[in-house]
Design a protein around this motif. Structure first.
Motif, PDB file in Angstrom:
ATOM      1  N   GLY A 103       0.820  -1.224   0.000  1.00 52.61           N
ATOM      2  CA  GLY A 103       0.000   0.000   0.000  1.00 52.61           C
ATOM      3  C   GLY A 103       0.843   1.259   0.000  1.00 52.61           C
ATOM      4  O   GLY A 103       1.668   1.441   0.878  1.00 52.61           O
ATOM      5  N   THR A 104       0.591   2.129  -0.971  1.00 52.52           N
ATOM      6  CA  THR A 104       1.374   3.363  -1.127  1.00 52.52           C
ATOM      7  C   THR A 104       1.414   4.182   0.155  1.00 52.52           C
ATOM      8  O   THR A 104       2.456   4.672   0.563  1.00 52.52           O
ATOM      9  CB  THR A 104       0.748   4.230  -2.237  1.00 52.52           C
ATOM     10  N   LEU A 105       0.239   4.319   0.791  1.00 49.29           N
ATOM     11  CA  LEU A 105       0.155   5.231   1.938  1.00 49.29           C
ATOM     12  C   LEU A 105       0.104   4.481   3.267  1.00 49.29           C
ATOM     13  O   LEU A 105      -0.174   5.071   4.305  1.00 49.29           O
ATOM     14  CB  LEU A 105      -1.064   6.146   1.775  1.00 49.29           C
ATOM     15  N   SER A 106       0.384   3.189   3.224  1.00 48.21           N
ATOM     16  CA  SER A 106       0.373   2.428   4.494  1.00 48.21           C
ATOM     17  C   SER A 106       1.448   2.955   5.427  1.00 48.21           C
ATOM     18  O   SER A 106       2.566   3.220   5.005  1.00 48.21           O
ATOM     19  CB  SER A 106       0.640   0.946   4.211  1.00 48.21           C
ATOM     20  N   GLY A 107       1.082   3.161   6.708  1.00 44.61           N
ATOM     21  CA  GLY A 107       2.048   3.697   7.660  1.00 44.61           C
ATOM     22  C   GLY A 107       2.296   5.179   7.457  1.00 44.61           C
ATOM     23  O   GLY A 107       3.300   5.728   7.905  1.00 44.61           O
ATOM     24  N   ASN A 108       1.333   5.840   6.803  1.00 42.08           N
ATOM     25  CA  ASN A 108       1.491   7.284   6.529  1.00 42.08           C
ATOM     26  C   ASN A 108       1.802   8.061   7.811  1.00 42.08           C
ATOM     27  O   ASN A 108       1.116   7.884   8.827  1.00 42.08           O
ATOM     28  CB  ASN A 108       0.183   7.786   5.908  1.00 42.08           C
ATOM     29  N   PRO A 109       2.817   8.919   7.798  1.00 43.50           N
ATOM     30  CA  PRO A 109       3.229   9.599   9.032  1.00 43.50           C
ATOM     31  C   PRO A 109       2.133  10.423   9.695  1.00 43.50           C
ATOM     32  O   PRO A 109       2.055  10.485  10.916  1.00 43.50           O
ATOM     33  CB  PRO A 109       4.404  10.471   8.591  1.00 43.50           C
TER      34      PRO A 109
END
Ligand code: KE4
Length: 430
Positions: A296-302
């Motif tokens: 996922g591109t935005l997995s774990g997004n800060p």
């Protein structure tokens, strides 16, 4: 200045049904939705300046109320450091540690961007781990919109599922079985019919997507035992209950350890997030440590990690005591209003998740929910909205309280409800 009506007309021109999630369109309750311009604490304000006491809480995430100062401050600081890296960051490690430390038996998690992604990924992992393909869900259980879960129950208590939406293929439906919540026999009969085929049972430990339903004594334990007896995995879908009904979610509240659990909502503090997790032996099968692919591109997004971490760090024992207290106050108040007006109704609650069903008797499964008076709920919803109380726009949903709901807001909610109940008795229509 845009008006609710003007925005709704423009929305319908460019968004299917004018919304980005179906329930928001008010189809179940009638009327058109207000457009929210801002929110603070337990209130939301629409573009025309009308204020509402909010019992949706964004469908669960806003457990501390809207724009909690410490969550907002953490996000403001994170913003200055960037919005997305597509690389590892400390916040995702810290949030994973916070989650793992809260939940007995949980050793590893993987972050995704929605509850749907979490359940979809947990299902793939369960099938890979067991080398089996069939799953059991429950009529009325909602696990997001992945094809395997958009399956309707057939007639009878335990059935081969059928697609519940155009576009869901027979191929996707063929591996989903549907049982009845609170009916262990319906689950056992599915296991006995295909003893070596069931990869997993997925259940909301407190169903909130058909209104709040309480598991009968022994039901969740029975699911654990059946999964152990037949070699299937038990998946607790805690997207709604996770870190809402207890510091460690349903796993802590009920003392039952599933093989996998899914999370969302609260762990993102209002930003897009989901997660799935379990014991190390299972989770290490997930890529890149194992062969089960998920990405996922935005997995774990800060930003999402920061908002989730700030939220969980504020969810301490005092917060959970407050959540139980505000839930109880609302339940007691609404119950008294039903009794004083003679309106048949049942209120079902676990912690700060609550549902009022217009029904004479307790609700224990999806068929009971379907038999409740949803027409009356629609009238009730509209009456409450007119009085500045924003409830979930469907009788098949949970209402959510937060630590920001104040006594006077609960009291004015009860007063408004009593007025609407009296209008029922007077035979008035809204
Ligand atoms: P999302 O994909 O909407 O983040 O999560 C799906 C999901 C999975 N599991 C459970 C137990 C859930 O409650 C949900 C989503 N809940 C609904 C509320 N009924 C979201 C509201 C909506 O669909 O707009």
């Amino acid at each position: 200045m845009p008006t609710n009506q003007n925005l709704n007309e423009r929305a319908k021109a460019v968004l299917p049904g004018g919304v980005n999630s179906p329930v928001r369109a008010f189809k179940a309750v009638g009327g058109n939705p207000p457009y929210i311009a801002s929110a603070k604490g337990a209130t939301m304000t629409d573009v025309e300046g009308k204020q509402y006491i909010d019992y949706m809480g964004s469908w669960g995430p806003m457990i501390l109320g809207h724009t909690h100062p410490e969550v907002t401050a953490a996000l403001r600081d994170a913003l200055d450091h960037g919005t997305s890296y597509g690389a590892s960051c400390a916040a995702e490690v810290e949030l994973a540690e916070e989650i793992v430390n809260r939940v007995p038996g949980l050793e590893m998690v993987r972050f995704v961007n929605s509850g749907t992604e979490a359940t979809m990924s947990a299902l793939r992992l369960a099938r890979a781990a067991t080398k089996r393909e069939v799953i059991i869900k429950f009529a009325g259980g909602y696990h997001g919109h992945a094809d395997s879960f958009l399956i309707q129950a057939g007639s009878g208590v335990a059935t081969f599922g059928a697609p519940d939406s155009p576009g869901v293929t027979e191929g996707a439906a063929k591996d989903t079985r549907v049982a009845r919540f609170n009916d262990l026999h319906s689950v056992r009969s599915l296991f006995e019919a295909e003893p070596d085929a069931i990869a997993a049972v997925i259940v909301e430990p407190v169903p909130g997507n058909m209104g709040v339903i309480l598991a009968n004594e022994g039901f969740l334990e029975g699911l654990r035992e059946l999964c152990d007896e037949f070699g299937a995995l038990l998946i607790f879908d805690e997207v709604m209950t996770g870190f809402r009904i207890a510091r460690g979610g349903a796993v802590e509240r009920f003392g039952i350890t599933p093989d996998l659990a899914t999370y969302g909502k609260v762990i993102g503090g209002g930003l897009p997030v989901g997660a799935y997790g379990g014991r190390r032996e299972l989770m290490e099968k997930v890529s890149p440590s194992g062969p089960v692919y998920q990405a996922g591109t935005l997995s774990g997004n800060p930003l999402a990690m920061t908002a989730g971490l700030a939220t969980l760090r504020l969810l301490d024992d005092d917060a959970y005591s407050t959540l139980e207290m505000v839930g109880e106050k609302l339940q007691v108040g609404l119950d008294a209003a039903l009794k004083s007006t003679g309106v048949p109704g049942v209120i079902q609650r676990v912690g700060s998740m609550i549902t009022l069903f217009f029904n004479d008797t307790a609700i224990s499964c999806f068929e009971d929910v379907q038999a409740a008076d949803h027409q009356r709920y629609a009238v009730f919803f509209r009456g409450m909205l007119e009085r500045g109380i924003y409830l979930p726009p469907s009788g098949y949903e949970a209402w959510f309280l937060s630590t920001a709901h104040r006594d006077e807001q609960i009291k004015s909610t009860v007063v408004a409800a009593e007025e609407v109940f009296r209008s029922f008795q007077a035979g008035l229509k809204h």
